[in-house]
Write an enzyme that holds these catalytic residues in place. Structure first.
Site, PDB file in Angstrom:
ATOM      1  N   ARG A   1      32.388  57.481  35.541  1.00  0.00           N
ATOM      2  CA  ARG A   1      33.691  56.996  35.106  1.00  0.00           C
ATOM      3  C   ARG A   1      34.058  57.601  33.749  1.00  0.00           C
ATOM      4  O   ARG A   1      33.180  57.817  32.894  1.00  0.00           O
ATOM      5  CB  ARG A   1      33.596  55.470  34.970  1.00  0.00           C
ATOM      6  CG  ARG A   1      34.884  54.749  34.596  1.00  0.00           C
ATOM      7  CD  ARG A   1      35.883  54.763  35.689  1.00  0.00           C
ATOM      8  NE  ARG A   1      36.916  53.744  35.518  1.00  0.00           N
ATOM      9  CZ  ARG A   1      38.045  53.744  36.227  1.00  0.00           C
ATOM     10  NH1 ARG A   1      38.284  54.678  37.128  1.00  0.00           N
ATOM     11  NH2 ARG A   1      38.937  52.797  36.061  1.00  0.00           N
TER      12      ARG A   1
ATOM     13  N   THR B   1      43.927  58.085  44.336  1.00  0.00           N
ATOM     14  CA  THR B   1      42.495  58.179  44.146  1.00  0.00           C
ATOM     15  C   THR B   1      42.087  58.777  45.464  1.00  0.00           C
ATOM     16  O   THR B   1      42.910  58.898  46.362  1.00  0.00           O
ATOM     17  CB  THR B   1      41.920  56.755  43.923  1.00  0.00           C
ATOM     18  OG1 THR B   1      42.346  56.283  42.632  1.00  0.00           O
ATOM     19  CG2 THR B   1      40.409  56.670  43.970  1.00  0.00           C
TER      20      THR B   1
ATOM     21  N   THR C   1      38.856  59.955  41.090  1.00  0.00           N
ATOM     22  CA  THR C   1      40.251  59.682  40.739  1.00  0.00           C
ATOM     23  C   THR C   1      40.699  60.347  39.443  1.00  0.00           C
ATOM     24  O   THR C   1      39.884  60.630  38.555  1.00  0.00           O
ATOM     25  CB  THR C   1      40.462  58.155  40.614  1.00  0.00           C
ATOM     26  OG1 THR C   1      41.851  57.878  40.518  1.00  0.00           O
ATOM     27  CG2 THR C   1      39.744  57.577  39.414  1.00  0.00           C
TER      28      THR C   1
ATOM     29  N   ASN D   1      43.364  58.561  38.366  1.00  0.00           N
ATOM     30  CA  ASN D   1      44.142  57.331  38.258  1.00  0.00           C
ATOM     31  C   ASN D   1      45.462  57.500  38.997  1.00  0.00           C
ATOM     32  O   ASN D   1      45.498  57.406  40.208  1.00  0.00           O
ATOM     33  CB  ASN D   1      44.349  56.871  36.818  1.00  0.00           C
ATOM     34  CG  ASN D   1      44.849  55.433  36.781  1.00  0.00           C
ATOM     35  OD1 ASN D   1      44.581  54.660  37.702  1.00  0.00           O
ATOM     36  ND2 ASN D   1      45.583  55.053  35.772  1.00  0.00           N
TER      37      ASN D   1
ATOM     38  N   ASP E   1      43.748  51.914  33.009  1.00  0.00           N
ATOM     39  CA  ASP E   1      42.924  50.919  33.714  1.00  0.00           C
ATOM     40  C   ASP E   1      42.318  49.887  32.765  1.00  0.00           C
ATOM     41  O   ASP E   1      41.733  48.897  33.202  1.00  0.00           O
ATOM     42  CB  ASP E   1      41.817  51.610  34.520  1.00  0.00           C
ATOM     43  CG  ASP E   1      42.274  51.941  35.939  1.00  0.00           C
ATOM     44  OD1 ASP E   1      43.327  51.443  36.361  1.00  0.00           O
ATOM     45  OD2 ASP E   1      41.567  52.697  36.631  1.00  0.00           O
TER      46      ASP E   1
ATOM     47  N   SER F   1      37.350  49.493  36.934  1.00  0.00           N
ATOM     48  CA  SER F   1      37.881  50.183  38.116  1.00  0.00           C
ATOM     49  C   SER F   1      37.868  49.246  39.317  1.00  0.00           C
ATOM     50  O   SER F   1      37.220  48.195  39.296  1.00  0.00           O
ATOM     51  CB  SER F   1      37.004  51.398  38.412  1.00  0.00           C
ATOM     52  OG  SER F   1      37.347  51.988  39.634  1.00  0.00           O
ATOM     53  N   SER F   2      38.590  49.650  40.356  1.00  0.00           N
ATOM     54  CA  SER F   2      38.516  48.928  41.630  1.00  0.00           C
ATOM     55  C   SER F   2      37.838  49.774  42.707  1.00  0.00           C
ATOM     56  O   SER F   2      37.759  49.348  43.867  1.00  0.00           O
ATOM     57  CB  SER F   2      39.919  48.563  42.114  1.00  0.00           C
ATOM     58  OG  SER F   2      40.559  47.739  41.176  1.00  0.00           O
TER      59      SER F   2
ATOM     60  N   GLY G   1      43.688  53.583  46.312  1.00  0.00           N
ATOM     61  CA  GLY G   1      44.703  52.522  46.396  1.00  0.00           C
ATOM     62  C   GLY G   1      44.706  51.568  45.229  1.00  0.00           C
ATOM     63  O   GLY G   1      45.233  50.463  45.347  1.00  0.00           O
ATOM     64  N   GLY G   2      44.104  51.962  44.087  1.00  0.00           N
ATOM     65  CA  GLY G   2      44.156  51.089  42.921  1.00  0.00           C
ATOM     66  C   GLY G   2      43.613  49.708  43.241  1.00  0.00           C
ATOM     67  O   GLY G   2      42.541  49.563  43.843  1.00  0.00           O
TER      68      GLY G   2
HETATM   69  N1  GLY Z   1      42.117  54.198  38.728  1.00  0.00           N
HETATM   70  C1  GLY Z   1      41.934  53.294  39.783  1.00  0.00           C
HETATM   71  C2  GLY Z   1      40.647  52.581  39.725  1.00  0.00           C
HETATM   72  O1  GLY Z   1      39.694  53.115  39.205  1.00  0.00           O
HETATM   73  O2  GLY Z   1      40.557  51.477  40.192  1.00  0.00           O
END
Ligand code: GLY
Length: 560
Positions: free
Chosen positions: A95, A370, A388, A390, A412, A441-442, A462-463
């Site tokens: 990340r 992403t 990603t 983002n 984020d 993050s998701s 998909g965030g």
């Molecule tokens: N940028 C989307 C995530 O990491 O959740």
């Protein structure tokens, strides 16, 4: 398949114009599913040459930076879940990190208001990239092929070019006015200032040169030398914060995987700083006492149960989750069966709960990007990677002389308590900006095994919707016993606590189910303007690999 589910398929076949036919393949020796058919072929070729799943994952990761530039990247970050054929599971956190000069209030204006433009569309929005260090570290630790061998396909694609398909040409065309802000972006994504069209040859000489430096010098080819000089010069010229020190200090982290058990299946996923694995296991734990198969796919009872699980899990996300190196994330509590039981004890089968109205955010107005890819090799090693920039094309800034896009991952973070980020997500202290901290993050790259054998490799972009997409693929596969094509193709819905509304894809629920949910008190049920997720996945059924690329978007699955 239930009658309801058959009807849903009929509806989705008839309506969403943007969907493509799901690509589906069977194989015995290896399988790669990704958002780019070219990148999937790159991965398959590596497997066919005798490379293992990690060799293929690294090759696909670099190839996606060339063939799927809106999310594939070397200027962003990602997460990897790797399970060896012998059953050991590793998770790698590559990340992005906040630069050393970042500060808690950096995206607040003089009135203390959150500056959305700065947090998304500036060079201050860029976190220190992690992808290159992560991919190379995975290769060194678990790969069998050389760096030059796995990066070679990406260099060739960037240098010699490839023909744009309609999907990419349209994306470049639609973003042309944004790319016009930055000369290097316009140069890369336009044909001498004019929009590219379907079938044009697209070459990326500067990106090829950067990839060659990485191939020759390893991480120093990116984090030091001319590429780093160009990146830092861009930062200095445009108010960005990343320095040579930030780049030289970046390290990926191997973390303890999230492990859950759902109806006898073992779930392996990404720990914090992703919220994905924790929330996935938490929601599965809340759902486990209920027989979702008996209640039926898409029934009012099942959808109500799942929305209520989503509401509670996403509320916990806002409160408890952040970078574990900076904040004490209660992972064991959140993923325990006892906690799920207690958290779900106020579930009312007849009525919706109410999400507290704390600074409700708004839904993102643009599709967030992403990308996820899944790989299984002949020996049974498996890899799930989500990566990603983002937003789609990150902050849209291509580094002059280096040919790659920068992420806008700083959005984020939770820049102001209870103020929504680009995904409508809110948060607090756990995810506030600190120097060198990773933003929450998701992303939910996930591997599921049954009796120590691979069952499913999945994940999605998909965030904020990512975790619910993965949840629904998993529930479809385990509870509703769908094959991989149906598990991925079935329409989805999404709720994230705040804002207290439910979005659903066409076919995810009938009008009658929507009416019933409305009368139970669920708020803001509306058809989603965007498709939810892109779950390029692989299932192992009786020693046969079955791969699918999600029909919601272009993509490719390559197996043999
Ligand atoms: N940028 C989307 C995530 O990491 O959740």
């Amino acid at each position: 398949m239930s009658l309801l589910h058959k009807l849903a398929f009929l509806v989705i076949l008839l309506f969403p114009a943007s969907w493509v036919l799901a690509e589906f393949q069977r194989g015995e020796n290896g399988m790669v599913s990704s958002r780019s058919d070219i990148a999937s072929e790159v991965g398959k070729d590596i497997l066919a040459q005798g490379g293992n799943a990690i060799d293929a994952a690294v090759a696909v990761g670099f190839a996606l930076a060339v063939t799927y530039p809106s999310a594939g990247n070397i200027g962003g970050g990602g997460f990897m879940v790797f399970r060896t054929a012998e059953g050991e599971v590793y998770t790698q956190d590559a990340r992005e990190k906040a630069p050393l000069a970042a500060s808690r209030d950096m995206f607040l204006d003089s009135n203390g208001e959150f500056d959305r433009q700065l947090s998304r569309n500036s060079l201050q929005a860029t976190g220190v990239p992690g992808s290159v260090a992560g991919l190379l570290d995975a290769l060194e630790r678990f790969g069998t092929m050389s760096r030059a061998e796995v990066i070679a396909p990406a260099i060739k694609l960037a240098e010699e070019g490839f023909q744009l398909n309609a999907d990419l040409a349209n994306q470049f065309q639609n973003n042309l006015s944004t790319f016009q802000q930055y000369p290097a972006s316009l140069q890369k994504f336009s044909n001498k200032g004019q929009a590219y069209v379907n079938g044009d040859l697209w070459q990326q000489p500067e990106l090829a040169a950067t990839l060659k430096l990485i191939s020759a010098n390893g991480r120093d080819g990116f984090y030091k030398g001319p590429v780093a000089d160009n990146l830092v010069a861009s930062m200095q010229a445009n108010g960005g914060l990343i320095t040579h020190e930030d780049l030289a200090n970046y390290e990926p982290v191997w973390r303890e995987p999230i492990h859950g058990n759902y109806r006898g299946y073992d779930v392996w996923s990404m720990p914090a700083p992703s919220s994905g694995g924790i929330l996935l296991v938490q929601m599965l734990n809340m759902l486990e006492p209920y027989d979702l198969n008996e209640l039926g796919w898409g029934s009012t009872e099942t959808v109500h149960l799942m929305i209520e699980a989503q509401r509670r899990a996403y509320a916990d996300r806002a409160e408890h989750l952040g970078d574990p190196d900076f904040y004490n994330v209660p992972t064991a509590m959140l993923t325990s069966k006892e906690y799920a039981q207690q958290r779900f004890s106020d579930f009312n089968p007849d009525a919706a709960s109410s999400s507290e109205d704390i600074g409700a955010g708004s839904w993102p107005q643009e599709s967030m990007q992403t990308t996820h890819y899944s790989i299984i090799d002949a020996k049974g090693n498996s890899v799930a990677v989500t990566t990603t920039l983002n937003a789609s094309y990150g902050n849209k800034f291509v580094v002059p002389g280096a040919g790659f896009l920068l992420n806008n991952e700083m959005d984020d973070f939770s820049s102001k308590p209870n103020t929504a980020n680009g995904f409508g997500l809110i948060g607090g202290v756990a995810n506030e900006i600190q120097p060198s901290k990773r933003m929450l993050s998701s992303m939910t790259p996930t591997i599921i095994t049954y009796e120590d054998k691979i069952f499913l490799v999945t994940g999605s972009p998909g965030g904020s919707t990512i975790i619910n997409t993965v949840l629904q693929v998993v529930v479809n596969a385990i509870d509703h016993r769908m094959n991989i094509e149906d598990a991925v193709t079935s329409p989805r819905f999404h709720h994230q606590w705040q804002p207290d509304i439910v979005r659903y894809e066409v076919g995810a629920m009938t009008d009658q189910v929507v009416d019933e949910l409305n009368s139970m008190g669920h708020k803001g049920l509306s058809r989603s303007r965007f498709s939810l997720g892109d779950a390029n996945s692989i299932m192992l059924i009786e020693n046969t690999l079955e791969g699918v690329s999600d029909p919601r978007n272009e993509g490719g699955v390559a197996g043999f």
